[in-house]
Write a protein that holds these residues in place. Structure first.
Motif, short mmCIF file in Angstrom:
data_model
loop_
_atom_site.label_atom_id
_atom_site.label_comp_id
_atom_site.label_asym_id
_atom_site.label_seq_id
_atom_site.Cartn_x
_atom_site.Cartn_y
_atom_site.Cartn_z
N LEU A 36 0.82 -1.22 0.00
CA LEU A 36 0.00 0.00 0.00
C LEU A 36 0.85 1.26 0.00
CD1 LEU A 36 -2.75 -1.00 2.56
CD2 LEU A 36 -3.06 -0.64 0.11
N ASN A 37 2.03 1.20 0.62
CA ASN A 37 2.89 2.37 0.72
C ASN A 37 3.83 2.55 -0.47
OD1 ASN A 37 1.92 3.36 3.18
ND2 ASN A 37 3.14 1.87 4.30
N ALA A 38 3.73 1.70 -1.48
CA ALA A 38 4.58 1.83 -2.68
C ALA A 38 4.17 3.11 -3.41
CB ALA A 38 4.40 0.61 -3.58
N HIS A 39 5.07 4.05 -3.52
CA HIS A 39 4.75 5.37 -4.05
C HIS A 39 4.46 5.40 -5.54
CE1 HIS A 39 5.40 7.34 -0.26
NE2 HIS A 39 6.52 6.66 -0.13
N GLU A 40 4.88 4.38 -6.28
CA GLU A 40 4.60 4.39 -7.71
C GLU A 40 3.18 3.91 -8.03
OE1 GLU A 40 6.29 0.34 -6.88
OE2 GLU A 40 6.93 2.36 -6.37
N ARG A 41 2.45 3.46 -7.03
CA ARG A 41 1.08 2.99 -7.25
C ARG A 41 0.08 4.02 -6.75
NH1 ARG A 41 3.75 -1.73 -5.99
NH2 ARG A 41 3.44 -3.40 -7.47
N GLU A 42 -0.87 4.37 -7.59
CA GLU A 42 -1.95 5.26 -7.18
C GLU A 42 -3.24 4.50 -6.96
OE1 GLU A 42 -2.41 8.96 -9.30
OE2 GLU A 42 -0.35 8.79 -10.03
N PHE A 43 -3.33 3.30 -7.55
CA PHE A 43 -4.55 2.50 -7.45
C PHE A 43 -4.21 1.10 -6.97
CE2 PHE A 43 -5.69 5.85 -10.32
CZ PHE A 43 -7.00 6.14 -9.97
N LEU A 44 -5.16 0.51 -6.26
CA LEU A 44 -5.05 -0.85 -5.79
C LEU A 44 -6.00 -1.69 -6.62
CD1 LEU A 44 -3.70 -2.43 -3.45
CD2 LEU A 44 -5.77 -2.03 -2.15
N ALA A 45 -5.50 -2.71 -7.29
CA ALA A 45 -6.32 -3.58 -8.13
C ALA A 45 -6.86 -4.74 -7.31
CB ALA A 45 -5.49 -4.10 -9.30
N LEU A 46 -8.17 -4.92 -7.35
CA LEU A 46 -8.83 -6.02 -6.65
C LEU A 46 -9.65 -6.83 -7.64
CD1 LEU A 46 -10.26 -4.06 -3.59
CD2 LEU A 46 -8.24 -5.53 -3.61
N THR A 47 -9.77 -8.12 -7.39
CA THR A 47 -10.64 -8.98 -8.18
C THR A 47 -11.70 -9.61 -7.27
OG1 THR A 47 -9.13 -10.84 -7.93
CG2 THR A 47 -8.87 -9.50 -9.91
N ASP A 48 -12.76 -10.16 -7.89
CA ASP A 48 -13.84 -10.81 -7.14
C ASP A 48 -14.30 -9.90 -6.00
OD1 ASP A 48 -15.69 -12.72 -6.38
OD2 ASP A 48 -14.25 -13.79 -5.12
N VAL A 49 -14.87 -8.75 -6.37
CA VAL A 49 -15.12 -7.65 -5.44
C VAL A 49 -16.60 -7.49 -5.11
CG1 VAL A 49 -14.81 -5.16 -5.12
CG2 VAL A 49 -13.15 -6.45 -6.45
N GLU A 50 -16.87 -7.16 -3.86
CA GLU A 50 -18.21 -6.73 -3.44
C GLU A 50 -18.07 -5.34 -2.84
OE1 GLU A 50 -21.80 -7.82 -0.37
OE2 GLU A 50 -20.74 -9.46 -1.35
N VAL A 51 -18.90 -4.42 -3.33
CA VAL A 51 -18.89 -3.02 -2.87
C VAL A 51 -20.19 -2.76 -2.12
CG1 VAL A 51 -18.79 -0.59 -3.55
CG2 VAL A 51 -17.52 -2.32 -4.86
N ARG A 52 -20.09 -2.24 -0.89
CA ARG A 52 -21.26 -1.85 -0.10
C ARG A 52 -21.13 -0.38 0.27
NH1 ARG A 52 -19.78 -6.90 1.34
NH2 ARG A 52 -18.41 -6.27 3.01
N TRP A 53 -22.24 0.36 0.19
CA TRP A 53 -22.26 1.77 0.57
C TRP A 53 -22.51 1.85 2.06
CZ3 TRP A 53 -22.65 0.19 -4.19
CH2 TRP A 53 -22.20 1.02 -5.21
N LEU A 54 -21.70 2.62 2.77
CA LEU A 54 -21.81 2.72 4.23
C LEU A 54 -23.13 3.33 4.67
CD1 LEU A 54 -18.16 3.75 5.17
CD2 LEU A 54 -19.23 1.49 5.38
N ASP A 55 -23.70 4.21 3.83
CA ASP A 55 -24.99 4.83 4.20
C ASP A 55 -26.19 4.00 3.72
OD1 ASP A 55 -25.06 5.27 1.47
OD2 ASP A 55 -25.14 7.46 1.63
#
Length: 97
Positions: A36-55
């Protein structure tokens, strides 16, 4: 090169995101915090993802792939190691006990 597949839960200001992160199995940046702290990366790639809205304003969504802006992440939790694969896309090895 071998990669470890790690199931993680991320939280941003608006979302809770659960997905699979691919990390080097050993050596440089094999720990989630180093990755996560690698400075050359701006985005984290994820697969098989579930997104939930906190509200709870929307129903949860599933996606095969999602890129998350690292600067938006406020929390990361490692859930489980899914196994190790080689860069040729070989069959995953079982997770170490």
């Amino acid at each position: 090169m071998h990669f470890r597949r790690e199931r993680v839960r991320l939280e941003t200001q608006r979302h809770e995101i659960e997905g699979t992160l691919q990390l080097p199995n050993e050596g440089f940046r094999s720990r989630t915090t180093d990755f996560l702290n690698a400075h050359e990366r701006e985005f984290l790639a994820l697969t098989d993802v579930e997104v939930r809205w906190l509200d709870s304003s929307r129903t949860p969504e599933r996606h095969e792939f999602l890129a998350v802006a690292i600067r938006q992440i406020v929390m990361v939790v490692e859930l489980e190691t899914l196994g190790v694969i080689d860069d040729s896309g070989g069959v995953p090895e079982p997770a170490p006990l």
